[in-house]
Design an enzyme around this catalytic site. Structure first.
Site, PDB file in Angstrom:
ATOM      1  N   GLU A   1     -39.382 -60.938  22.041  1.00  0.00           N
ATOM      2  CA  GLU A   1     -39.278 -60.008  23.165  1.00  0.00           C
ATOM      3  C   GLU A   1     -39.597 -60.699  24.483  1.00  0.00           C
ATOM      4  O   GLU A   1     -38.965 -60.449  25.505  1.00  0.00           O
ATOM      5  CB  GLU A   1     -40.232 -58.822  22.952  1.00  0.00           C
TER       6      GLU A   1
ATOM      7  N   GLU B   1     -37.567 -49.926  28.256  1.00  0.00           N
ATOM      8  CA  GLU B   1     -37.354 -50.402  26.881  1.00  0.00           C
ATOM      9  C   GLU B   1     -35.841 -50.422  26.715  1.00  0.00           C
ATOM     10  O   GLU B   1     -35.215 -49.417  26.393  1.00  0.00           O
ATOM     11  CB  GLU B   1     -38.015 -49.473  25.857  1.00  0.00           C
TER      12      GLU B   1
ATOM     13  N   HIS C   1     -39.221 -54.627  29.053  1.00  0.00           N
ATOM     14  CA  HIS C   1     -39.594 -54.790  27.645  1.00  0.00           C
ATOM     15  C   HIS C   1     -38.402 -54.484  26.752  1.00  0.00           C
ATOM     16  O   HIS C   1     -37.373 -53.980  27.209  1.00  0.00           O
ATOM     17  CB  HIS C   1     -40.737 -53.831  27.274  1.00  0.00           C
TER      18      HIS C   1
ATOM     19  N   HIS D   1     -45.135 -59.487  28.270  1.00  0.00           N
ATOM     20  CA  HIS D   1     -45.626 -60.496  27.312  1.00  0.00           C
ATOM     21  C   HIS D   1     -45.569 -61.912  27.895  1.00  0.00           C
ATOM     22  O   HIS D   1     -45.585 -62.076  29.098  1.00  0.00           O
ATOM     23  CB  HIS D   1     -44.863 -60.373  25.987  1.00  0.00           C
TER      24      HIS D   1
HETATM   25 ZN   LIG Z   1     -43.179 -55.112  25.090  1.00  0.00          ZN
END
Ligand SMILES: [Zn+2]
Length: 457
Positions: free
Chosen positions: A307, A422, A361, A292
């Site tokens: 995030e 993640e 992430h 991002h």
């Molecule tokens: Zn993400």
């Protein structure tokens, strides 16, 4: 009908006071459909920190839209083309047909005249807006206009500059189309100038990067002793030329890497001898990708943290640890709050022929969802996923959601072992407090490094 009667009750005055002289104003011109607009006596078009501002009378007298001014509420209402734009003096939020939108520069009240950003208003009315810095002129094109289009600056054959980032002493520029950058070193002050002819900034460049109405912008560059700043602009309109400037602390050589894929790199990691390619001399090259960035916050946490900020923080910590490793070179796809398209993140890794790609992430889901998971897309990435996951899991100390197959662009389109982490769930209270805990982040960064060392040896 209701709107009309409401308007009748508004206290409306059209402002006709001429504006006084101002240090930052100059007599910029405005062209609409190639004809110069006849601005009234005393009307100044001014550039405030890159945003072109005009008195509201220009919008009514010259552009022909209906403008009303509510003095009590300090509110300007512009109507035209079926749209209603409401702006309030000092407020950077506008109301477009009832929807909120941010404005780069709020309307300003100056000497009895309200001045507003012409690009924002004109674009809302469906016009195409451009700025010629040499002529100091605003060009407006109405949606229905079929022009002679002299100079061919809108002929669609231009290369577009899609993204720019600076990492590991390398300027990386992503473009669509053939790029033939001309690079020059200049002195007093020392700088490297990169001109890209027949190029323009892509439509999205301004929303992903810092770019003002006059097509000038810069990149936040900190922690590089060689480099003071990186600036870029639409330098020339004929031919349309994008210029980038690396302001140096002292004279410095560079290496230009350019191939047909549309990504070029100006590499400052050079001495008097030619620089080794990143990853050369048996070193492994690791690309760390913070997910991002900029307008794309990613997931939002329980306490409204983003995030993109978690991903960048962990990426920077990991890269810093890797920089101490003699067997590993590291490149970040982004090292500040900028945005890159997924394909440009892939381009960076593929062009550099990286050995490993890791995208960072954090997850989102129902508030009860918790834990750490690692994704791979190609079977050749699975052993990397297993090793990194094993180390990371211990460092985070959350539930094991295992190594999984995931069809994500960045780990699918890259050519080297590539995984997507993640680390935890932003939408879970326990996970969130760990993700934004500095000590936990340091531990996770170290665990990624430990995993990489085990994988690479
Ligand atoms: Zn993400």
């Amino acid at each position: 009908m209701k709107k009309f009667s409401l308007l009748m009750f508004l206290f409306i005055i059209m402002l006709v006071f001429p504006k006084g002289a101002d240090a930052s104003s100059y007599s910029a011109k405005i062209y609409m459909n190639e004809n110069e607009l006849n601005l009234s006596q005393g009307v100044h078009v001014e550039n405030i920190n890159g945003t072109v501002m005009v008195p509201i009378r220009v919008i009514s007298e010259n552009l022909g839209y209906s403008v009303s001014w509510n003095k009590a509420a300090q509110k300007v209402t512009v109507q035209g083309g079926g749209k209603t734009v409401e702006m309030v003096v000092g407020s950077s939020s506008a109301n477009i047909d009832g929807n909120r939108e941010n404005i780069a520069k709020a309307p300003v009240l100056r000497g009895g005249t309200t001045i507003i950003p012409i690009r924002f208003v004109s674009e809302q009315m469906g016009m195409n807006v451009s700025w010629n810095n040499h002529e100091k002129a605003v060009y407006l094109i109405t949606p229905d206009y079929v022009g002679s289009n002299p100079g061919g600056s809108q002929n669609g054959s231009l290369t577009t500059i899609d993204g720019i980032s600076f990492s590991n002493n390398r300027l990386m520029v992503a473009a669509t189309g053939t790029v033939k950058p001309k690079v020059m070193t200049l002195t007093s002050p020392d700088r490297i100038v990169i001109d890209i002819e027949n190029a323009e900034f892509s439509k999205d460049f301004g929303s992903n990067n810092n770019l003002d109405d006059t097509y000038h912008g810069d990149l936040a560059v900190t922690g590089y002793p060689d480099v003071k700043s990186v600036r870029y602009s639409l330098f020339n309109n004929n031919p349309s030329t994008v210029r980038m400037v690396i302001d140096l602390s002292y004279a410095k050589n560079y290496t230009l890497h350019n191939d047909a894929s549309g990504l070029f790199i100006v590499d400052l990691n050079t001495a008097s001898t030619p620089a080794p390619e990143p990853g050369a001399k048996g070193k492994k090259l690791v690309v760390i990708d913070a997910g991002h960035g900029a307008h794309d916050p990613g997931a939002i946490s329980v306490s409204k943290k983003k995030e993109k900020d978690f991903a960048l923080s962990l990426a920077l910590k990991t890269a810093k640890l890797l920089q101490n490793d003699k067997n590993i070179d590291v490149v970040l796809t982004r090292s500040d709050d900028t945005f890159l398209e997924l394909r440009d993140r892939v381009k960076i890794a593929n062009n550099l022929k990286a050995d490993v790609f890791i995208s960072i992430h954090a997850n989102a889901g129902p508030s009860s969802a918790s834990g750490t998971e690692t994704f791979y897309e190609r079977s050749s990435s699975k052993s990397l996923a297993n090793v990194i996951h094993k180390h990371m899991l211990k460092a985070v100390g959350l539930k094991d959601r295992k190594v999984k197959y995931g069809n994500f662009h960045v780990i699918r389109e890259t050519n080297m072992p590539a995984i997507l982490l993640e680390v935890g769930f932003l939408t879970n209270k326990t996970d969130e407090s760990k993700l934004f805990d500095n000590n936990v982040q340091n531990r996770v960064a170290q665990s990624i490094v430990d995993g990489l060392k085990e994988y690479i040896k």
